[in-house]
Design an enzyme around this catalytic site. Structure first.
Site, PDB file in Angstrom:
ATOM      1  NE  ARG A   1       5.086 -10.377   1.517  1.00 26.98           N
ATOM      2  CZ  ARG A   1       3.968 -10.110   0.844  1.00 26.98           C
ATOM      3  NH1 ARG A   1       3.305 -11.068   0.235  1.00 26.98           N
ATOM      4  NH2 ARG A   1       3.519  -8.871   0.786  1.00 26.98           N
TER       5      ARG A   1
ATOM      6  CE  LYS B   1      -2.946   0.716 -12.848  1.00 30.32           C
ATOM      7  NZ  LYS B   1      -4.104  -0.124 -12.623  1.00 30.32           N
TER       8      LYS B   1
ATOM      9  N   GLY C   1       6.417  -4.472  -2.377  1.00 27.67           N
ATOM     10  CA  GLY C   1       7.072  -5.702  -2.807  1.00 27.67           C
ATOM     11  C   GLY C   1       8.200  -5.485  -3.800  1.00 27.67           C
TER      12      GLY C   1
ATOM     13  N   GLY D   1       0.684  -3.606  -0.351  1.00 20.23           N
ATOM     14  CA  GLY D   1      -0.550  -2.863  -0.077  1.00 20.23           C
ATOM     15  C   GLY D   1      -0.714  -2.550   1.403  1.00 20.23           C
TER      16      GLY D   1
HETATM   17  C1  3PG Z   1       0.230  -9.030  -0.900  1.00 22.60           C
HETATM   18  O1  3PG Z   1       1.227  -9.534  -1.383  1.00 22.60           O
HETATM   19  O2  3PG Z   1      -0.216  -7.919  -1.255  1.00 22.60           O
HETATM   20  C2  3PG Z   1      -0.451  -9.773   0.212  1.00 22.60           C
HETATM   21  O3  3PG Z   1       0.086 -11.048   0.376  1.00 22.60           O
HETATM   22  C3  3PG Z   1      -1.941  -9.816   0.012  1.00 22.60           C
HETATM   23  O4  3PG Z   1      -2.259 -10.465  -1.177  1.00 22.60           O
HETATM   24  P1  3PG Z   1      -3.538  -9.987  -2.006  1.00 22.60           P
HETATM   25  O5  3PG Z   1      -3.190  -8.619  -2.535  1.00 22.60           O
HETATM   26  O6  3PG Z   1      -3.710 -11.011  -3.094  1.00 22.60           O
HETATM   27  O7  3PG Z   1      -4.697  -9.939  -1.066  1.00 22.60           O
HETATM   28 MG    MG Z   2      -1.898  -6.890  -2.558  1.00 24.79          MG
END
Ligand code: 3PG
Ligand code: MG
Length: 398
Positions: free
Chosen positions: A41, A209, A357, A380
């Site tokens: 990132r 999930k 991720g 997400g």
């Molecule tokens: C992630 O890795 O999903 C983003 O950096 C957002 O983080 P969060 O899900 O804790 O809001």
């Molecule tokens: Mg997240």
């Protein structure tokens, strides 16, 4: 609506100006030591940061890291110092870490003292509870630090209540507010993929999930010609079909979510035709199974026939979109499925896109990231953007 990116800024917008850039340096950390386990990132945001510095700006970078909850032991690991250090190494320039609070007189003084080419990194935004409440006073204090706002935090774009994503740019109305190269590229790739994909469009879905990803799966089903399933959700689908999954843990609510998708199974959705099953109390005892998972065993990966079948389908696809590992790839013995999918994508002539991720990490771990068209920095955010969700953060960009 097309949004402005940093290339729309004039030299006068940048030369000698302080640019406030929201990046997503929420990096995966080793749970025990807090060491950074992947810095993709940071690398993703470097083109934007270099562009700004080359144009004669100084840069104030801000990000959250993890989800601090007020526990001093865990929270100490979530301070930005290590991230700032890695950022400096990758950028090849010094990065000054601002004080221990996100805003305040020391931070303002550090920002005002910056010269063109300087880089300052603020403390973890979530150390201030106002960050996740879109607090206007907090936003005003951050906004006052910069002359220009850049959003290059694709991974966080779906967060509608994060001040740094929404309230800060809102407080900077009238000043330039633009997207960085990373966000622009992520949006363009997904927009293109959803609007006019080269067909056949193949989706590959793994992970645990179904319930979390149901909106995403439904959106994919509207668009894709075919959806291949892998990972833990395989067993959720099997259980929903009434097939025994042995000792694989599958929560009831997951089965409910999968049941809604059963009408597609066998037509648009393909389930694995075989699995690797491992003995629960001794993961070195494994067998390849077709059909039910024996008692005392759990499903841990797609099997060899499925690997071959999925590779064949990937080879003839026009576009492939993949989210979620197809096996428990952190265990080397159960990584073959995920490796095979990554390798098939890397070797395919299709437009290949990987999001999420864990999936991105897997692709990189197996050395295939460079041969894939686009590896998203979003987890997400990737899912939510594919689903077609409206992002408040993007509405603040001119
Ligand atoms: C992630 O890795 O999903 C983003 O950096 C957002 O983080 P969060 O899900 O804790 O809001
Ligand atoms: Mg997240």
């Amino acid at each position: 609506m097309p949004k402005k990116s940093i290339t729309h800024l004039t030299p006068a917008d940048l030369k000698g100006k302080r640019v406030l850039i929201r990046v997503d340096f929420n990096l995966p950390l080793d749970k025990k030591t807090g060491a950074i386990s992947n810095d993709r990132r940071i690398r993703g945001a470097l083109p934007t940061i270099k562009y700004l510095l080359d144009a004669g700006a100084s840069v104030i970078a801000m990000s959250h890291l993890g989800r601090p909850g007020g526990d001093p032991a865990t929270d100490a690991m979530l301070k930005m110092d290590n991230v700032a250090e890695r950022f400096a190494e990758l950028l090849g320039r010094p990065v000054k870490k601002a004080g221990d609070t996100v805003v305040g007189p020391a931070v303002t003084a550090a920002a005002l003292a910056m010269k063109p080419g300087d880089v300052l990194m603020l403390e973890n935004l979530r150390f201030d509870p106002r960050e996740q409440k879109n607090d206007p006073e907090f936003a005003k204090a951050i906004a006052a630090l910069g002359d220009v706002y850049v959003n290059d935090a694709f991974g966080t774009c779906q967060n509608d209540k994060d001040a740094s994503m929404v309230a800060v740019p809102a407080a900077m109305a009238g000043k330039p507010r633009v997207l960085g190269f990373l966000v622009e590229k992520e949006l363009n790739v997904i927009d293109g993929l959803m609007a006019s994909p080269k067909r056949p469009l193949l989706g590959i879905m793994g992970g645990a999930k179904v319930s979390d990803k149901i909106a995403f799966i439904n959106k994919l089903l509207e668009k894709v010609d075919h959806l291949l399933i892998g990972g833990k959700m395989t067993y959720t689908f099997m259980k929903a079909q009434g097939i025994d999954v042995g000792s694989t843990r599958v929560p009831d609510e997951e089965v409910e979510a999968a049941r809604a998708l059963l009408p597609y199974v066998g037509s648009k959705i393909t389930l694995p035709i075989d699995s690797i099953a491992a003995k629960c109390d001794d993961l070195t005892t494994t067998q390849v199974v077709t059909g039910p998972i024996p008692a005392g065993f759990e499903g841990v990966d797609i099997g060899p026939k499925t690997r071959a079948l999925y590779a064949e389908k990937i080879a003839v696809a026009g576009t492939v979109i993949w989210n979620g590992p197809v096996g428990w790839f952190e265990q080397p013995a159960f990584a073959e499925g995920t490796k095979a999918v990554a390798a098939a994508m890397a070797g395919s002539k299709a437009v290949t896109v990987v999001g999420g991720g864990e999936t991105a990490e897997a692709v990189e771990k197996f050395g295939h990231d460079k041969a894939i068209t686009h590896v998203s920095t979003g987890g997400g955010a990737f899912l939510a953007y594919v689903e077609g969700k409206d992002f408040q953060s993007l509405k603040q960009i001119d």
